[in-house]
Scaffold this active site. Structure first.
Site, PDB file in Angstrom:
ATOM      1  N   LYS A 269      53.780  64.315  73.895  1.00  0.00           N
ATOM      2  CA  LYS A 269      54.694  64.276  74.997  1.00  0.00           C
ATOM      3  C   LYS A 269      55.904  64.782  75.057  1.00  0.00           C
ATOM      4  CE  LYS A 269      52.812  59.565  75.942  1.00  0.00           C
ATOM      5  NZ  LYS A 269      52.781  58.209  75.693  1.00  0.00           N
TER       6      LYS A 269
ATOM      7  N   LYS B  73      41.830  62.007  75.609  1.00  0.00           N
ATOM      8  CA  LYS B  73      42.081  60.442  75.757  1.00  0.00           C
ATOM      9  C   LYS B  73      42.034  60.126  77.185  1.00  0.00           C
ATOM     10  CE  LYS B  73      45.634  58.109  75.246  1.00  0.00           C
ATOM     11  NZ  LYS B  73      47.078  57.562  74.800  1.00  0.00           N
TER      12      LYS B  73
ATOM     13  N   LYS C  66      46.606  56.246  81.217  1.00  0.00           N
ATOM     14  CA  LYS C  66      47.188  55.716  82.250  1.00  0.00           C
ATOM     15  C   LYS C  66      48.132  56.661  83.158  1.00  0.00           C
ATOM     16  CE  LYS C  66      49.252  52.127  79.937  1.00  0.00           C
ATOM     17  NZ  LYS C  66      50.166  52.494  79.025  1.00  0.00           N
TER      18      LYS C  66
HETATM   19  P1  TYM Z   1      49.778  51.843  75.641  1.00  0.00           P
HETATM   20  O1  TYM Z   1      50.142  51.196  76.701  1.00  0.00           O
HETATM   21  O2  TYM Z   1      49.365  53.478  75.805  1.00  0.00           O
HETATM   22  O3  TYM Z   1      47.978  51.283  75.599  1.00  0.00           O
HETATM   23  C1  TYM Z   1      47.971  49.909  75.406  1.00  0.00           C
HETATM   24  C2  TYM Z   1      46.672  49.738  74.403  1.00  0.00           C
HETATM   25  O4  TYM Z   1      45.524  50.366  74.881  1.00  0.00           O
HETATM   26  C3  TYM Z   1      44.856  51.199  73.753  1.00  0.00           C
HETATM   27  N1  TYM Z   1      44.441  52.085  74.503  1.00  0.00           N
HETATM   28  C4  TYM Z   1      43.180  52.836  74.396  1.00  0.00           C
HETATM   29  N2  TYM Z   1      42.158  52.529  73.637  1.00  0.00           N
HETATM   30  C5  TYM Z   1      41.010  53.097  73.557  1.00  0.00           C
HETATM   31  N3  TYM Z   1      40.731  54.204  74.563  1.00  0.00           N
HETATM   32  C6  TYM Z   1      41.705  54.670  75.110  1.00  0.00           C
HETATM   33  N4  TYM Z   1      41.600  55.688  75.826  1.00  0.00           N
HETATM   34  C7  TYM Z   1      42.746  54.014  75.199  1.00  0.00           C
HETATM   35  N5  TYM Z   1      44.201  54.267  75.678  1.00  0.00           N
HETATM   36  C8  TYM Z   1      45.189  53.190  75.438  1.00  0.00           C
HETATM   37  C9  TYM Z   1      46.180  51.745  73.057  1.00  0.00           C
HETATM   38  O5  TYM Z   1      45.784  51.874  71.766  1.00  0.00           O
HETATM   39  C10 TYM Z   1      46.962  50.251  72.976  1.00  0.00           C
HETATM   40  O6  TYM Z   1      46.508  49.484  71.895  1.00  0.00           O
HETATM   41  N6  TYM Z   1      52.994  52.388  71.986  1.00  0.00           N
HETATM   42  C11 TYM Z   1      52.037  51.388  72.592  1.00  0.00           C
HETATM   43  C12 TYM Z   1      52.512  49.995  72.979  1.00  0.00           C
HETATM   44  C13 TYM Z   1      53.456  49.144  72.064  1.00  0.00           C
HETATM   45  C14 TYM Z   1      52.708  48.571  71.010  1.00  0.00           C
HETATM   46  C15 TYM Z   1      53.726  47.862  70.486  1.00  0.00           C
HETATM   47  C16 TYM Z   1      51.576  48.247  70.761  1.00  0.00           C
HETATM   48  C17 TYM Z   1      54.618  49.394  71.973  1.00  0.00           C
HETATM   49  N7  TYM Z   1      54.723  48.266  71.008  1.00  0.00           N
HETATM   50  C18 TYM Z   1      53.463  46.967  69.360  1.00  0.00           C
HETATM   51  C19 TYM Z   1      51.228  47.248  69.543  1.00  0.00           C
HETATM   52  C20 TYM Z   1      52.212  46.748  69.106  1.00  0.00           C
HETATM   53  C21 TYM Z   1      51.325  52.241  73.762  1.00  0.00           C
HETATM   54  O7  TYM Z   1      51.981  52.975  74.117  1.00  0.00           O
HETATM   55  O8  TYM Z   1      50.027  51.498  74.072  1.00  0.00           O
END
Ligand code: TYM
Length: 332
Positions: A112, A197, A200
């Site tokens: 990023k 990947k 979003k």
């Molecule tokens: P984020 O918002 O990018 O994604 C949310 C969750 O979705 C999963 N995910 C995917 N799984 C499979 N294939 C994909 N293409 C895919 N894209 C996203 C992510 O692995 C995630 O579980 N840093 C985290 C948010 C966060 C968080 C936390 C998560 C902040 N604090 C504490 C767990 C615990 C994030 O950016 O997720």
């Protein structure tokens, strides 16, 4: 009782990747006798260029969508990160626990930061400290399990390291959490670029299925998915045939079948794509319909979030207070 915590960042519309990799696991965990907290992590959405009105809109939409997907606020706690001060309070102590070197190693930071530099934007300092805030999200609740997709595994590993280090230096304060990944579809790939990947942030992406896409849109995106050249038929090979493997993973995740075994049932890509499209349409249909009902009743969602934040504060406050004492800060 097992404590579960996870979150989603309101930086874009939620995708099929979010659903299969994370949200669906959360709904399943919510049925178990566990103490589960799920969070719209809005502070994390400020680490890259953002539009305030859009973050507000997406935060509300993410919460509504999580309820529509089946989280039951009578069984779990759903809240917005910025409503609970404990996350930011604890993040500072963890910045005093982490090293500069270990956060710079994070793959997501590198990717990023490179993207921000390439588009001429400055790299926000919070992008570097992001995984430390994420560790605070998790540790503030003495979390045992963190259901996430594959891309978050490294961040959860860092969280574990910080918990162990803090406990060793200052006395036992945090539980040491572990990441739990779905067996299939832990990393759903972009339908147009199956080596990246499905994310979003690229909002208009033709290779990204959003949870709220209409059936016609889903069908079009899946039917246009890039498949691989070579005429070896439909085989499951993530390295040599990433496009086909991704479709088989998605179908496996939708149907509960084993992706490699599904390959045997197809002689061509067309039939596979048609089945994937229908499986995804049917998987997301009830979620989209329920979302429309809930979106028409924003008062309910607001009430759930208000009550959720109250409960989350009650859990996190004593943990973060204990960390403040342990690290050497005077009691007020
Ligand atoms: P984020 O918002 O990018 O994604 C949310 C969750 O979705 C999963 N995910 C995917 N799984 C499979 N294939 C994909 N293409 C895919 N894209 C996203 C992510 O692995 C995630 O579980 N840093 C985290 C948010 C966060 C968080 C936390 C998560 C902040 N604090 C504490 C767990 C615990 C994030 O950016 O997720």
């Amino acid at each position: 009782m097992t404590r579960i915590f996870s979150g989603v960042k309101p930086t874009g519309h939620l995708t099929l990747g979010n659903y299969l990799g994370a949200v669906r696991q959360w709904v399943a965990a919510d049925q178990e006798p566990a103490d589960a907290l799920f969070c719209v992590v809005d502070l994390h959405a400020l680490t890259v260029e953002h539009d305030p009105a859009r973050v507000r809109r997406l935060s509300r939409q993410a919460a509504t969508l999580l309820l529509a997907a089946g989280l039951d606020p009578r069984r779990c706690t759903l809240f917005v990160q910025s409503h609970v001060d404990e996350h930011a309070r604890l993040a500072y102590l963890l910045e005093c626990t982490a090293t500069d070197g270990e956060v710079r190693r994070m793959i997501q930071y590198r990717e990023k930061a490179a993207a921000a530099r390439a588009s001429g934007d400055g790299v926000r300092l919070s992008l570097l400290t992001y995984p430390v805030l994420m560790a605070a999200d998790i540790l503030a609740y003495r979390t045992d399990e963190v259901p996430v997709g594959e891309d978050q595994r490294q961040h959860v590993e860092l969280t574990r390291d910080l918990a162990v280090r803090f406990n060793q230096r200052y006395g036992h304060t945090f539980a040491v959490p572990k990441a739990t990944l779905p067996v299939v579809a832990a990393r759903v790939m972009d339908l147009q670029e199956p080596t990246s990947k499905m994310g979003k942030s690229g909002d208009a992406g033709p290779g990204v299925v959003f949870m709220l896409d209409e059936p016609g849109v889903i069908r079009k995106k899946v039917m246009r998915a890039v498949t691989d050249s070579g005429d070896g038929g439909v085989v499951y090979d993530r390295d040599a045939r990433p496009g086909v493997a991704n479709l088989l993973d998605i179908l496996g995740a939708c149907t509960g079948a084993e992706p490699a075994a599904l390959a045997d049932g197809y002689s061509g890509y067309g039939a596979l794509k048609r089945d994937v499209a229908e499986a995804v349409v049917e998987l997301l249909r009830p979620v989209r319909e329920r979302h429309a009902e809930l979106a028409a009743d924003p008062g309910t969602v607001e009430r759930v979030l208000r009550e959720g934040a109250g409960r989350a504060r009650e859990v996190a406050r004593p943990v973060v207070d204990a960390a403040y004492r342990a690290i050497g800060l005077l009691e007020p």
